[in-house]
Design a protein around this motif. Structure first.
Motif, PDB file in Angstrom:
ATOM      1  N   VAL A 341      73.517 -74.077  11.816  1.00 58.25           N
ATOM      2  CA  VAL A 341      74.351 -73.300  12.739  1.00 58.25           C
ATOM      3  C   VAL A 341      73.831 -73.427  14.170  1.00 58.25           C
ATOM      4  N   ALA A 342      72.508 -73.404  14.320  1.00 53.19           N
ATOM      5  CA  ALA A 342      71.923 -73.584  15.654  1.00 53.19           C
ATOM      6  C   ALA A 342      72.265 -74.951  16.221  1.00 53.19           C
ATOM      7  N   LEU A 343      72.334 -75.959  15.365  1.00 54.01           N
ATOM      8  CA  LEU A 343      72.702 -77.303  15.823  1.00 54.01           C
ATOM      9  C   LEU A 343      74.142 -77.325  16.332  1.00 54.01           C
ATOM     10  N   ILE A 344      75.028 -76.594  15.671  1.00 52.36           N
ATOM     11  CA  ILE A 344      76.417 -76.506  16.139  1.00 52.36           C
ATOM     12  C   ILE A 344      76.468 -75.889  17.532  1.00 52.36           C
ATOM     13  N   TYR A 345      75.759 -74.766  17.697  1.00 49.41           N
ATOM     14  CA  TYR A 345      75.723 -74.125  19.006  1.00 49.41           C
ATOM     15  C   TYR A 345      75.097 -75.049  20.046  1.00 49.41           C
ATOM     16  N   PHE A 346      74.047 -75.756  19.657  1.00 47.49           N
ATOM     17  CA  PHE A 346      73.361 -76.637  20.604  1.00 47.49           C
ATOM     18  C   PHE A 346      74.291 -77.736  21.101  1.00 47.49           C
ATOM     19  N   VAL A 347      75.069 -78.333  20.201  1.00 46.92           N
ATOM     20  CA  VAL A 347      75.967 -79.430  20.600  1.00 46.92           C
ATOM     21  C   VAL A 347      76.952 -78.949  21.656  1.00 46.92           C
ATOM     22  N   PHE A 348      77.573 -77.796  21.429  1.00 42.97           N
ATOM     23  CA  PHE A 348      78.567 -77.299  22.379  1.00 42.97           C
ATOM     24  C   PHE A 348      77.916 -76.843  23.684  1.00 42.97           C
ATOM     25  N   VAL A 349      76.811 -76.108  23.581  1.00 43.27           N
ATOM     26  CA  VAL A 349      76.163 -75.588  24.786  1.00 43.27           C
ATOM     27  C   VAL A 349      75.566 -76.718  25.617  1.00 43.27           C
ATOM     28  N   PHE A 350      74.935 -77.687  24.962  1.00 48.21           N
ATOM     29  CA  PHE A 350      74.351 -78.810  25.695  1.00 48.21           C
ATOM     30  C   PHE A 350      75.434 -79.630  26.378  1.00 48.21           C
ATOM     31  N   THR A 351      76.572 -79.813  25.707  1.00 53.28           N
ATOM     32  CA  THR A 351      77.687 -80.546  26.317  1.00 53.28           C
ATOM     33  C   THR A 351      78.208 -79.813  27.545  1.00 53.28           C
ATOM     34  N   LEU A 352      78.356 -78.494  27.450  1.00 52.17           N
ATOM     35  CA  LEU A 352      78.809 -77.713  28.604  1.00 52.17           C
ATOM     36  C   LEU A 352      77.824 -77.803  29.763  1.00 52.17           C
ATOM     37  N   SER A 353      76.545 -77.715  29.472  1.00 51.61           N
ATOM     38  CA  SER A 353      75.550 -77.772  30.539  1.00 51.61           C
ATOM     39  C   SER A 353      75.504 -79.141  31.201  1.00 51.61           C
ATOM     40  N   ARG A 354      75.647 -80.226  30.406  1.00 48.17           N
ATOM     41  CA  ARG A 354      75.653 -81.565  30.987  1.00 48.17           C
ATOM     42  C   ARG A 354      76.897 -81.785  31.849  1.00 48.17           C
ATOM     43  N   TYR A 355      78.018 -81.249  31.403  1.00 45.94           N
ATOM     44  CA  TYR A 355      79.223 -81.363  32.221  1.00 45.94           C
ATOM     45  C   TYR A 355      79.067 -80.578  33.522  1.00 45.94           C
ATOM     46  N   GLY A 356      78.419 -79.428  33.449  1.00 44.71           N
ATOM     47  CA  GLY A 356      78.145 -78.671  34.670  1.00 44.71           C
ATOM     48  C   GLY A 356      77.259 -79.440  35.632  1.00 44.71           C
ATOM     49  N   ALA A 357      76.250 -80.141  35.094  1.00 47.97           N
ATOM     50  CA  ALA A 357      75.395 -80.963  35.954  1.00 47.97           C
ATOM     51  C   ALA A 357      76.187 -82.102  36.586  1.00 47.97           C
ATOM     52  N   TYR A 358      77.126 -82.688  35.829  1.00 51.13           N
ATOM     53  CA  TYR A 358      77.980 -83.739  36.385  1.00 51.13           C
ATOM     54  C   TYR A 358      78.841 -83.193  37.529  1.00 51.13           C
ATOM     55  N   LEU A 359      79.408 -82.004  37.345  1.00 50.16           N
ATOM     56  CA  LEU A 359      80.221 -81.414  38.405  1.00 50.16           C
ATOM     57  C   LEU A 359      79.382 -81.135  39.655  1.00 50.16           C
ATOM     58  N   GLU A 360      78.165 -80.677  39.461  1.00 56.89           N
ATOM     59  CA  GLU A 360      77.299 -80.410  40.618  1.00 56.89           C
ATOM     60  C   GLU A 360      77.010 -81.694  41.382  1.00 56.89           C
ATOM     61  N   ARG A 361      76.724 -82.770  40.681  1.00 56.85           N
ATOM     62  CA  ARG A 361      76.471 -84.050  41.361  1.00 56.85           C
ATOM     63  C   ARG A 361      77.721 -84.541  42.066  1.00 56.85           C
ATOM     64  N   ARG A 362      78.877 -84.403  41.430  1.00 59.75           N
ATOM     65  CA  ARG A 362      80.118 -84.886  42.032  1.00 59.75           C
ATOM     66  C   ARG A 362      80.446 -84.104  43.286  1.00 59.75           C
ATOM     67  N   MET A 363      80.303 -82.811  43.256  1.00 56.65           N
ATOM     68  CA  MET A 363      80.636 -81.999  44.434  1.00 56.65           C
ATOM     69  C   MET A 363      79.578 -82.103  45.512  1.00 56.65           C
ATOM     70  N   ARG A 364      78.349 -82.425  45.123  1.00 55.17           N
ATOM     71  CA  ARG A 364      77.302 -82.556  46.127  1.00 55.17           C
ATOM     72  C   ARG A 364      77.527 -83.763  47.005  1.00 55.17           C
ATOM     73  N   VAL A 365      78.085 -84.827  46.448  1.00 52.04           N
ATOM     74  CA  VAL A 365      78.325 -86.039  47.241  1.00 52.04           C
ATOM     75  C   VAL A 365      79.673 -85.999  47.930  1.00 52.04           C
ATOM     76  N   GLY A 366      80.447 -84.886  47.721  1.00 49.14           N
ATOM     77  CA  GLY A 366      81.666 -84.709  48.473  1.00 49.14           C
ATOM     78  C   GLY A 366      82.855 -85.457  47.951  1.00 49.14           C
ATOM     79  N   LEU A 367      82.862 -85.826  46.662  1.00 44.54           N
ATOM     80  CA  LEU A 367      84.026 -86.509  46.092  1.00 44.54           C
ATOM     81  C   LEU A 367      85.098 -85.504  45.753  1.00 44.54           C
ATOM     82  N   ASN A 368      86.340 -85.965  45.702  1.00 41.24           N
ATOM     83  CA  ASN A 368      87.469 -85.103  45.370  1.00 41.24           C
ATOM     84  C   ASN A 368      88.054 -85.510  44.028  1.00 41.24           C
TER      85      ASN A 368
END
Length: 368
Positions: A341-368
């Motif tokens: 069950v922890a692995l299920i939560y980890f997959v979803f939470v880790f995916t959300l956090s990595r996507y958040g990091a991608y959004l931060e990098r994209r907005m930091r460089v000023g892309l639209n």
């Protein structure tokens, strides 16, 4: 003259800064930069060397993987992963009818695909996101509820497992985000009545634990409402959860709006933009960019807090895991079930956090 022109051209060429240390140098410096770092790093490495062989042996080499060998699951052996094979349907589908598990599986696939597509930049418009989530959520609900297109009707009290967790999470976020924007704008309203009422609602809600609010919505609220307004317990819990999420997210958005320079709003007024135009095209985009790390964190917390509904009596994925080892045959395999069950939560939470990091990098460089 030619020498002077060449010197002027050389003077206009910007000087590049010297190359910084590579990632390996930065990593080694972080681990062994000072004596304290060296001692901590060596101690951690020694602990890993001592613990890793035993953990690897328990997880992989001495583990029991097949239900056919379930009788050999003893405390002296390794992990009894056979419980996952034997109770997989119960963990993932809960109380949902056995013959209809394909509907629950397809509903989960639909909601995951909708989430993935909505994360692509091509879908980042209000119309496309609304259409995508409207169709995706309607498809999910029809598959789970049934009663149309020849599907057997399954009431929400029989939903369970991962599908119920995803349904609660998606519903809370979809309802909570627009409500959070309304609360954040209302708290900054120049009308005292609106600003004070929204501030009171936000502060009052944030002063209670989530469990208290969900319990009140599930048990206490029906005594104060007429029968026609009560609705299903699941929907009351979802709306209460969404309002709790919206109150916290409203403060995050308000913090992002306060970080915007006052000249931005003044310039928008000077251009003749209306209030709605200023909010939609000037203030909110910058506020979401400023509040992006806190927003991703709040979304991740919300996904993990879906497990709280176990107290209300819903059979979500955590409750399904508890039921998986509830029988006498698998009582000893509770650790393995919790790890799965922890692995299920980890997959979803880790995916959300990595996507958040991608959004931060994209907005930091000023892309639209």
């Amino acid at each position: 003259m030619r020498g002077e022109a060449q010197s002027e051209r050389q003077a206009t060429i910007p000087l590049r800064p010297p190359p910084g240390p590579g990632w390996l140098s930065r990593w080694l410096n972080a681990l062994f930069g000072t004596w304290t770092d060296r001692v901590i790093t060596l101690a951690c490495l020694a602990a890993i060397v001592l613990v890793l062989p035993g953990v690897a042996s328990w997880v992989f080499f001495d583990a029991v993987w097949s239900v056919a060998d379930a009788k050999s699951c003893t405390p002296e052996r390794g992990a009894c992963w056979a419980v996952v094979e034997a109770r997989f349907r119960l963990i993932c589908f809960g109380l949902y009818p056995y013959d209809e598990h394909w509907r629950s599986t397809l509903a989960c696939v639909v909601i995951v695909l909708v989430t993935v597509v909505s994360c692509l930049p091509v879908a980042w418009t209000l119309r496309r996101l609304s259409l995508l989530w409207g169709l995706g959520f309607a498809t999910f609900y029809v598959l789970m509820r049934g009663g149309v297109f020849g599907l057997t009707a399954v009431t929400p009290d029989r939903w369970g497992g991962l599908a119920l967790t995803l349904f609660i999470f998606a519903s809370v976020v979809l309802i909570g985000f627009p409500l959070a924007i309304v609360l954040a704008l209302s708290r900054q309203s120049k009308l005292p009545v609106i600003s004070r009422l929204s501030a009171f609602a936000i502060d009052m809600t944030r002063s209670f634990p989530l469990l208290t609010i969900l319990f009140a919505a599930a048990v206490i609220l029906p005594f104060a409402l007429p029968n026609w307004l009560q609705g299903d317990k699941l929907y009351r819990v979802i709306f209460a959860f969404a309002f709790f999420f919206a109150c916290y997210q409203a403060e995050i958005i308000r913090g992002g709006m306060q970080a915007i320079p006052a000249g931005q709003d003044e310039a928008a007024k000077a251009l003749g933009l209306s209030y709605l135009q200023r909010v939609a095209f000037v203030l909110l985009p910058q506020a979401f960019r400023n509040a992006l790390p806190a927003t991703i964190n709040q979304v991740v917390i919300t996904f993990k807090e879906t497990s709280v509904v176990v107290i209300i009596g819903f059979f979500e994925v955590m409750t399904s895991g508890n039921a998986a080892f509830g029988s006498g045959e698998w009582t000893h395999a509770y650790v393995e079930v919790y790890v799965f069950v922890a692995l299920i939560y980890f997959v979803f939470v880790f995916t959300l956090s990595r996507y958040g990091a991608y959004l931060e990098r994209r907005m930091r460089v000023g892309l639209n």
